[in-house]
Design a protein around this motif. Structure first.
Motif, PDB file in Angstrom:
ATOM      1  N   ALA A  89       0.856  -1.185   0.000  1.00 11.09           N
ATOM      2  CA  ALA A  89       0.000   0.000   0.000  1.00 11.09           C
ATOM      3  C   ALA A  89       0.895   1.239   0.000  1.00 11.09           C
ATOM      4  O   ALA A  89       2.121   1.138   0.041  1.00 11.09           O
ATOM      5  CB  ALA A  89      -0.896  -0.006   1.226  1.00 11.09           C
ATOM      6  N   GLU A  90       0.283   2.407  -0.044  1.00 13.03           N
ATOM      7  CA  GLU A  90       1.070   3.645  -0.059  1.00 13.03           C
ATOM      8  C   GLU A  90       0.352   4.728   0.721  1.00 13.03           C
ATOM      9  O   GLU A  90      -0.873   4.816   0.700  1.00 13.03           O
ATOM     10  CB  GLU A  90       1.256   4.119  -1.504  1.00 13.03           C
ATOM     11  CG  GLU A  90       2.018   5.419  -1.590  1.00 13.03           C
ATOM     12  CD  GLU A  90       1.990   6.016  -2.992  1.00 13.03           C
ATOM     13  OE1 GLU A  90       3.038   5.998  -3.641  1.00 13.03           O
ATOM     14  OE2 GLU A  90       0.932   6.522  -3.429  1.00 13.03           O
ATOM     15  N   GLY A  91       1.112   5.539   1.402  1.00 16.19           N
ATOM     16  CA  GLY A  91       0.574   6.748   2.022  1.00 16.19           C
ATOM     17  C   GLY A  91       1.587   7.841   1.773  1.00 16.19           C
ATOM     18  O   GLY A  91       2.771   7.660   2.047  1.00 16.19           O
ATOM     19  N   ALA A 120      -8.123   0.423  -6.596  1.00 17.85           N
ATOM     20  CA  ALA A 120      -8.700   0.384  -5.239  1.00 17.85           C
ATOM     21  C   ALA A 120      -9.519   1.653  -5.047  1.00 17.85           C
ATOM     22  O   ALA A 120      -9.003   2.749  -5.170  1.00 17.85           O
ATOM     23  CB  ALA A 120      -7.602   0.314  -4.187  1.00 17.85           C
ATOM     24  N   GLY A 121     -10.788   1.496  -4.762  1.00 16.82           N
ATOM     25  CA  GLY A 121     -11.687   2.656  -4.635  1.00 16.82           C
ATOM     26  C   GLY A 121     -13.072   2.124  -4.883  1.00 16.82           C
ATOM     27  O   GLY A 121     -13.250   1.231  -5.714  1.00 16.82           O
ATOM     28  N   ASP A 122     -14.037   2.636  -4.176  1.00 18.62           N
ATOM     29  CA  ASP A 122     -15.310   1.943  -4.095  1.00 18.62           C
ATOM     30  C   ASP A 122     -16.492   2.689  -4.694  1.00 18.62           C
ATOM     31  O   ASP A 122     -17.549   2.134  -4.906  1.00 18.62           O
ATOM     32  CB  ASP A 122     -15.577   1.663  -2.611  1.00 18.62           C
ATOM     33  CG  ASP A 122     -16.642   0.598  -2.463  1.00 18.62           C
ATOM     34  OD1 ASP A 122     -16.697  -0.284  -3.342  1.00 18.62           O
ATOM     35  OD2 ASP A 122     -17.411   0.675  -1.505  1.00 18.62           O
ATOM     36  N   GLU A 143     -17.850   5.994  -9.539  1.00 13.89           N
ATOM     37  CA  GLU A 143     -16.815   6.385 -10.521  1.00 13.89           C
ATOM     38  C   GLU A 143     -15.642   5.415 -10.467  1.00 13.89           C
ATOM     39  O   GLU A 143     -15.050   5.075 -11.488  1.00 13.89           O
ATOM     40  CB  GLU A 143     -16.276   7.797 -10.245  1.00 13.89           C
ATOM     41  CG  GLU A 143     -17.281   8.913 -10.305  1.00 13.89           C
ATOM     42  CD  GLU A 143     -17.789   9.265  -8.908  1.00 13.89           C
ATOM     43  OE1 GLU A 143     -18.186   8.328  -8.169  1.00 13.89           O
ATOM     44  OE2 GLU A 143     -17.800  10.453  -8.551  1.00 13.89           O
ATOM     45  N   GLY A 144     -15.295   4.993  -9.238  1.00 15.65           N
ATOM     46  CA  GLY A 144     -14.183   4.065  -9.065  1.00 15.65           C
ATOM     47  C   GLY A 144     -14.466   2.732  -9.742  1.00 15.65           C
ATOM     48  O   GLY A 144     -13.610   2.168 -10.428  1.00 15.65           O
ATOM     49  N   ARG A 145     -15.674   2.243  -9.559  1.00 13.96           N
ATOM     50  CA  ARG A 145     -16.048   0.955 -10.156  1.00 13.96           C
ATOM     51  C   ARG A 145     -16.055   1.048 -11.685  1.00 13.96           C
ATOM     52  O   ARG A 145     -15.648   0.130 -12.395  1.00 13.96           O
ATOM     53  CB  ARG A 145     -17.432   0.521  -9.665  1.00 13.96           C
ATOM     54  CG  ARG A 145     -17.440   0.221  -8.181  1.00 13.96           C
ATOM     55  CD  ARG A 145     -18.828  -0.169  -7.714  1.00 13.96           C
ATOM     56  NE  ARG A 145     -18.897  -0.215  -6.265  1.00 13.96           N
ATOM     57  CZ  ARG A 145     -19.794  -0.905  -5.581  1.00 13.96           C
ATOM     58  NH1 ARG A 145     -20.711  -1.600  -6.213  1.00 13.96           N
ATOM     59  NH2 ARG A 145     -19.793  -0.898  -4.266  1.00 13.96           N
TER      60      ARG A 145
HETATM   61  C1  FMN Z   1      -9.295  -1.539  -0.558  1.00 15.70           C
HETATM   62  C2  FMN Z   1      -8.763  -0.137  -0.724  1.00 15.70           C
HETATM   63  C3  FMN Z   1      -7.409   0.097  -0.538  1.00 15.70           C
HETATM   64  C4  FMN Z   1      -6.873   1.379  -0.690  1.00 15.70           C
HETATM   65  N1  FMN Z   1      -5.531   1.569  -0.521  1.00 15.70           N
HETATM   66  C5  FMN Z   1      -5.012   2.817  -0.652  1.00 15.70           C
HETATM   67  C6  FMN Z   1      -3.613   3.053  -0.474  1.00 15.70           C
HETATM   68  O1  FMN Z   1      -2.819   2.165  -0.196  1.00 15.70           O
HETATM   69  N2  FMN Z   1      -3.155   4.316  -0.622  1.00 15.70           N
HETATM   70  C7  FMN Z   1      -3.982   5.364  -0.941  1.00 15.70           C
HETATM   71  O2  FMN Z   1      -3.503   6.482  -1.070  1.00 15.70           O
HETATM   72  N3  FMN Z   1      -5.307   5.172  -1.100  1.00 15.70           N
HETATM   73  C8  FMN Z   1      -5.831   3.938  -0.978  1.00 15.70           C
HETATM   74  N4  FMN Z   1      -7.187   3.748  -1.158  1.00 15.70           N
HETATM   75  C9  FMN Z   1      -8.040   4.947  -1.426  1.00 15.70           C
HETATM   76  C10 FMN Z   1      -8.593   5.030  -2.832  1.00 15.70           C
HETATM   77  O3  FMN Z   1      -7.622   5.155  -3.824  1.00 15.70           O
HETATM   78  C11 FMN Z   1      -9.542   6.220  -2.941  1.00 15.70           C
HETATM   79  O4  FMN Z   1      -8.846   7.429  -2.767  1.00 15.70           O
HETATM   80  C12 FMN Z   1     -10.637   6.147  -1.912  1.00 15.70           C
HETATM   81  O5  FMN Z   1     -11.147   4.840  -1.814  1.00 15.70           O
HETATM   82  C13 FMN Z   1     -11.776   7.068  -2.318  1.00 15.70           C
HETATM   83  O6  FMN Z   1     -12.218   6.724  -3.597  1.00 15.70           O
HETATM   84  P1  FMN Z   1     -13.657   6.112  -3.821  1.00 15.70           P
HETATM   85  O7  FMN Z   1     -14.591   7.223  -3.494  1.00 15.70           O
HETATM   86  O8  FMN Z   1     -13.732   5.676  -5.259  1.00 15.70           O
HETATM   87  O9  FMN Z   1     -13.782   4.951  -2.887  1.00 15.70           O
HETATM   88  C14 FMN Z   1      -7.734   2.462  -1.013  1.00 15.70           C
HETATM   89  C15 FMN Z   1      -9.097   2.210  -1.197  1.00 15.70           C
HETATM   90  C16 FMN Z   1      -9.619   0.930  -1.068  1.00 15.70           C
HETATM   91  C17 FMN Z   1     -11.093   0.711  -1.282  1.00 15.70           C
END
Ligand code: FMN
Length: 426
Positions: free
Chosen positions: A48-50, A198-200, A203-205
């Motif tokens: 993962a990344e932060g 990764a994103g739920d 739009e993400g899907r």
């Molecule tokens: C299972 C999962 C893992 C994620 N891992 C990371 C991560 O390692 N680093 C990061 O910056 N964001 C991570 N995210 C965040 C997503 O990239 C995104 O910014 C966040 O889910 C909001 O987008 P969404 O509205 O489409 O869900 C993760 C999201 C999900 C669902």
């Protein structure tokens, strides 16, 4: 079934107080987990990344003090000590540029002989943006338009060298990127590194359905998994893709025991380790948006309501409706007579699969058999030995059931995942 190993680092899962926990910076930790995953014939190793250390009430969050090294650099080093294991890096599409990132990922694909993957994430928050010259100015609505164009541009770059080794000039003129020139890296062994999303959100899907090979999700229950699976697979047809072209892999944790009761007991101990008294108050403050340091973790939840405007936790995904969460926590605590800490333990429990190796293998199989997942990204609670018992005790049972490989059949990550090499669009 596909399996991946998540290196447990900066999160709320890792039990740092356990004497078996070791460094999350030293290479030996990454090597241990990667070698274990490869011994188990896993599809890939996942980082993962932060991009900014999280803060809580203006101070760096305890769990982030240990830090996190840069993923692609690390995976290049792991490529040298592994042979078949896929290597997946989470890299942000908001704070990078396509040319540079496409070059680094293609390089990883070359150095690993076709094992690179890119988990595209889209965080755009201003807090993270402060670490970058561009600042955090990307609107939520624009995150995925930029990410989609980013991935499309990277694919143009990866296609700009013909398979027989000739570079061709490229030109991409779009809303977010306007670049032209020649790419420095020849076409890589997989053609394009595997793309994970990764994103739920909706739009993400949609972005995943149009552009990704794998989805990393949090839907770890059978019902939620099935609903998510059906929804995302349904979206593929619109893009002329088959359901098998996108693999769905929830991130899940597990606890093994010799008997069901033993596993439950272990899981309870781990939950207590994960939610220390201090972490319980911290979790509460993240919902309430207030300084609650004077509250007793073993006492009742605060009578006071959450502060809707406050954001005490920087660098975490924000809770959408703190009042609703608080109401739910209160109801649970009253109903079961739980303290603050017990409530947090109940509501934030992260162990998805608890039981004997046999029961866990059966349950994982059930998820895949009934279309709740194509596989799993396992998040152990110990760094770096947390995968040892899974590989030693559960993998052989999955192999006996005939649902998991006993040997790698191909050299590349695409071959492990059963994904075709992208057609060259020169
Ligand atoms: C299972 C999962 C893992 C994620 N891992 C990371 C991560 O390692 N680093 C990061 O910056 N964001 C991570 N995210 C965040 C997503 O990239 C995104 O910014 C966040 O889910 C909001 O987008 P969404 O509205 O489409 O869900 C993760 C999201 C999900 C669902």
């Amino acid at each position: 079934m596909h399996l991946a190993a998540h290196f447990p680092g900066v999160n709320s899962t890792t039990v740092w107080t356990d004497p078996r926990s070791r460094s999350q910076i030293e290479f030996s930790s990454f090597e241990h987990l990667a070698r274990t995953a490869e011994r188990g014939r896993f599809d890939f190793f996942f980082l993962a990344e932060g991009l900014r250390l999280r803060e809580h009430r203006g101070r760096i969050h305890d769990l982030d003090v240990v830090g996190r090294p840069e993923s692609i650099t690390l995976l290049n080093a792991l490529a040298a000590v592994t042979d078949r294991l896929g290597l997946a890096a989470t890299v942000n599409a908001t704070f990078n540029e396509p040319y540079e990132l496409a070059r680094r990922l293609a390089t990883l694909d070359h150095l690993s002989a076709g094992r690179a993957a890119w988990n595209v994430v889209t965080s755009s928050d201003a807090f993270t943006g402060e670490n970058f010259r561009r600042g955090g100015y990307l609107d939520r609505a624009d995150r995925y338009t930029r990410a989609a164009e980013f991935v499309a541009t990277a694919r143009e770059l990866w296609d700009s060298w013909s398979p027989d080794g000739n570079p061709r000039p490229f030109a991409h003129r779009g809303r977010h990127f306007d670049i032209a020139g020649e790419f420095t890296v020849p076409r890589s062994p997989q053609g394009h590194p595997v793309v994970i999303q990764a994103g739920d959100s909706d739009e993400g899907r949609e972005f995943a359905a149009s552009s990704a090979d794998v989805i990393f999700t949090r839907h770890g229950t059978l019902d939620a998994g099935r609903a998510f699976y059906a929804d995302t697979k349904r979206r593929l047809a619109k893009y002329g893709r088959e359901p098998s072209e996108l693999k769905i892999m929830p991130g899940v944790s597990y606890v093994l025991g010799d008997t069901a009761a033993d596993a439950e007991e272990r899981a309870a101990v781990i939950r207590e380790q994960q939610v220390s008294p201090q972490n319980a108050i911290l979790a509460l403050e993240q919902i309430w948006g207030r300084d609650l340091s004077s509250y007793d973790p073993d006492g009742p939840l605060p009578e006071i309501d959450p502060d809707p405007g406050s954001d005490v936790a920087q660098g975490r995904v924000r809770v959408a409706d703190p009042a609703a969460v608080a109401a739910k926590w209160r109801a649970l605590s009253q109903q079961k007579g739980l303290s603050i800490r017990q409530t947090v333990i109940e509501t934030t429990a992260r162990q998805s699969f608890i039981g004997t190796p046999d029961a866990v293998a059966a349950e994982l199989h059930e998820f895949v058999r009934t279309d709740a997942a194509d596989g799993f990204i396992l998040v152990p609670h110990l760094t770096p030995g947390g995968l040892d018992d899974f590989v030693g005790r559960v993998v052989p049972l999955l192999q006996e059931r005939g649902v998991f490989r006993t040997e790698y059949t191909g050299p590349t990550l695409r071959s492990h995942l059963g994904l075709a090499e992208p057609v060259w669009k020169g």
